[in-house]
Design a protein around this motif. Structure first.
Motif: not given
Ligand SMILES: [Zn+2]
Length: 787
Positions: A132, A135, A150, A178-180, A184
């Motif tokens: 993602d 962010t 996006y 980015s950890s997003n 999930t």
């Protein structure tokens, strides 16, 4: 792709699976750690993707659009490729996306879903996720008006102008960290022998497919393109050895050469290890987690993923004692522009356009080696490098790459050298004897910066485009380095031509005809299937790495063309050609047609594209011109001199065999001093003799101090020793097999065919000593001979 009729690989062919026409990787960010104990490289790779040109276009007549024509000159493309049902399902981008909010709308059928296919093997993939990037705050500053925020952000990022590459790289890095992740739920993936296939549930078109994908994975200790071995000091190391499967056992990637991309890599390795890579920057290690250091490399020039190279080991850098060159031209004002370049490649910060870069004769360079070879590397390689770089610059102009590292690789490396962007791997075999072998090899590898790297083959089966050119230019550069006069240079070239001719005729007699063709795909060259996938013919044939036909026939074709035009004009043309095609991929006809256009007189001599194809590139066997030409090379004074010496040796051997009184008179024969190339030829001529006495071989050895000569000379000496069962030199043979593995493969065969118990035992002993360090295909070939 399993249904495509274009892809019917036999076991020798390598499939290039990636569907580059549908989706193209524009940038990779690798974040890896090297675990020496486990012999594993592990971490993640982030792919920044862009829908390919073939992802949306389908013209009204139903023909597949031309998606590959990046070089703008080569006209062959996939107009003939069949339209598969899958292709017809492609949805134009203007239609509404089928997937809304991650919900699966309408389609339960997985076969309807778009699949991103990456080339990949011997990897353990644990997870694939969609990043993602919305962010990433800095990225959001890129002004985006499109509705699909996006995809728009990533598209905007990959198409930033090259003048902003630093910002772009920073943003790539931020995104990749980015950890997003989107949803999930990870993306679905499937692996087969050669590829990794990724899908997103419900997504049917490349345009709806994620543009930033992270893959978590690790390599395997025995992975086919990552070589874990010991260096010459017995310490663990790992490097990419230029295997026929390229880099697909190092990271999942798009292997077809048209998939040109940039990359950034952060590699962590234990503190006492040095990480060398094909990045354009000289990386300096930064402290990382306990016991580890971090090395950051990048490139700004898009290149095929196959050119990515890494070597991690306890290498040491050879020290520059004195600056033995002065790059005085750097201080000169920009020349008046005798070399006008027009860049026709994709946008990247190109050295051809930068004044100071254009006049830089010697680029920054370093030499690395394991400690036991450091002194030799320092004495031999380091002084040669600036000379070879200067020679290359004076012949071809601008160095396409800003720096160069040279690494002396472990003894199991299967060739004398290998060039990648910014780094050359060199075999320890070039470190012995006089400087000729090392110098010529460096020239060869440096020539690859232009031919093979800055200008790549669009069809990998046309290997002659890099190897033939590098072999031809190696002689040109090397005579510059030696500052030879015209006559001397010409003599040396003719001697080398004769040696290569002998090697070529030997190889043509002892190999399959199919492998002797330089353009195996003939008029279909460069064609790919609708998806962009193709196969590389014979790439996996274990004999192929040991064949020189592409080097030699390619070299002779260029020599033939130079003879028609005159060398000076020919080399001038090279410069023009490089100016036009750097940064692009070519097919044989791109070079040949431009040459024929530039020198129209050739056609009046009956030389045309078709005749060059039929005489040189599309057929096996020796081209006609070569059959006559070799008699001229035999008349060269340098060769005549060798023949005179051969006669003396034969006479000596004959008389020495007759009686002991005459034998003592023998050593008084006045043998002339010969240079290393002449020595090679002398030994080859002597190899044709049925009988040579043991005393002759002894004297031969001491006269020329053969065991201290370069590896080419030693190789022939070993052949002589084997042929005549000269046991006094068996130790030399053993040492050669152990230390010169790049050259010794066929010597095993010679040791076996004589059915001599002692020779066979020697072969088996050497194999058992080195088998764990040996190159895999060399080992396969040797084991077949021995067992
Ligand atoms: Zn350029």
């Amino acid at each position: 792709m399993e249904s495509s009729p274009d892809l019917d690989p036999n076991k020798d062919d390598l499939p290039l699976c990636a569907n580059t026409n549908h989706m193209l990787v524009r940038h990779y960010v690798l974040d890896l750690a090297v675990y020496i104990q486990r012999k594993v490289i592990a971490g993640s790779i982030v792919l920044f993707l862009e829908p390919g040109l073939g992802s949306s276009k389908q013209c009204e007549s139903g023909c597949a659009s031309n998606t590959q024509d990046q070089s703008q000159v080569s006209t062959k493309h996939d107009i003939n490729s069949p339209i598969t049902p899958e292709h017809k399902r492609l949805i134009p981008p203007e239609e509404p996306p089928y997937l809304i909010g991650g919900m699966d709308v309408g389609s339960e059928d997985e076969s309807e879903e778009f699949t991103l296919v990456l080339d990949c093997c011997d990897l353990v993939v644990s997870r694939v996720e969609e990043l993602d990037v919305t962010t990433v705050l800095d990225l959001k500053k890129l002004d985006v008006n499109e509705q699909d925020v996006y995809a728009g952000l990533v598209q905007r990022l990959v198409s930033m102008p090259s003048s902003c590459w630093r910002t772009q790289h920073e943003l790539y890095l931020q995104c990749s960290r980015s950890s997003n992740i989107v949803n999930t739920q990870p993306l679905q993936f499937h692996m087969d022998r050669w590829s990794l296939q990724i899908r997103k549930k419900g997504v049917r078109t490349p345009h709806d497919f994620p543009c930033a994908v992270r893959i978590w994975y690790e390599t395997k200790p025995t992975g086919g393109s990552v070589r874990w071995t010991k260096d010459q000091d017995g310490r663990c190391c790992v490097y990419t050895m230029g295997s026929p499967i390229n880099n697909r056992a190092l990271f999942p990637c798009q292997e077809p050469p048209v998939a040109m991309s940039t990359w950034q890599a952060c590699v962590r390795a234990p503190c006492d290890f040095t990480v060398l890579m094909s990045g354009e920057n000289q990386a300096f290690p930064e402290p990382a987690e306990t016991g580890f250091q971090q090395w950051d490399y990048y490139v700004t020039m898009p290149m095929p993923a196959s050119t990515f190279t890494i070597a991690v080991g306890q290498w040491l850098e050879a020290e520059v004692k004195v600056t033995n060159y002065v790059d005085d031209k750097l201080s000169l004002p920009l020349d008046s522009g005798d070399e006008e370049y027009i860049c026709s490649h994709m946008d990247y910060p190109c050295r051809f356009m930068v004044g100071p870069a254009r006049v830089q004769t010697v680029i920054p360079h370093r030499v690395f080696a394991p400690s036991c070879h450091l002194q030799k590397a320092q004495d031999m390689v380091l002084p040669l490098l600036p000379l070879c770089l200067t020679a290359a610059h004076s012949v071809l102009g601008v160095h396409p790459f800003p720096r160069l590292d040279v690494l002396i690789v472990p003894s199991g490396f299967s060739s004398l050298g290998m060039a990648s962007p910014h780094i050359v791997f060199l075999s320890q075999s070039v470190l012995t004897g006089e400087r000729n072998l090392c110098g010529a090899r460096l020239c060869h590898e440096i020539a690859h910066s232009w031919f093979g790297l800055a200008i790549g083959a669009r069809d990998w089966t046309e290997e002659w485009i890099s190897e033939g050119f590098a072999t031809y230019l190696e002689d040109v550069f090397w005579s510059h380095v030696q500052k030879l006069g015209c006559r001397e240079a010409e003599e040396q070239r003719q001697l080398k031509a004769l040696l290569r001719w002998r090697r070529l005729s030997d190889e043509l007699q002892n190999s399959e005809e199919e492998l002797q063709v330089l353009r195996p795909n003939k008029e279909n060259t460069g064609e790919v299937s609708e998806s962009g996938a193709s196969v590389v013919k014979h790439a996996l044939n274990p004999e192929k790495p040991f064949m020189q036909v592409h080097y030699l026939k390619g070299y002779f074709l260029l020599k033939f063309l130079a003879d028609q035009i005159g060398e000076e004009k020919f080399l001038q043309f090279f410069k023009v050609f490089v100016g036009k095609f750097h940064g692009q991929l070519i097919l044989s006809q791109d070079f040949l047609q431009m040459l024929l256009d530039a020198f129209p007189a050739m056609s009046s001599q009956g030389i045309a594209l078709e005749t060059i194809f039929s005489d040189w590139l599309d057929t096996p066997e020796m081209p006609e011109w070569l059959r006559d030409e070799c008699s001229e090379w035999l008349r060269t004074p340098a060769v005549q001199e060798v023949k005179g010496e051969v006669a003396k040796w034969i006479h000596f051997s004959g008389s020495g065999g007759k009686g002991s009184k005459r034998k003592r008179a023998g050593p008084k024969v006045n043998f002339k001093e010969l240079n290393p190339e002449q020595l090679v030829l002398l030994l080859e001529f002597l190899l044709e003799e049925c009988n040579l006495s043991a005393s002759t071989l002894r004297l031969l050895q001491s006269t020329y101090n053969l065991q201290a000569q370069d590896a080419e000379v030693k190789h022939r000496w070993c052949e002589l020793a084997v042929k005549h069962k000269h046991t006094a030199a068996y130790r030399d043979v053993e040492l050669f097999l152990i230390h010169d593995q790049a050259m010794g493969v066929y010597l095993y065969g010679e040791l076996m065919v004589q059915e001599d118990a002692r020779q066979q035992a020697l072969a088996r002993r050497c194999l058992s000593i080195i088998k764990d360090d040996m190159d895999q295909s060399a080992r396969t070939v040797v084991e077949e001979m021995i067992l």
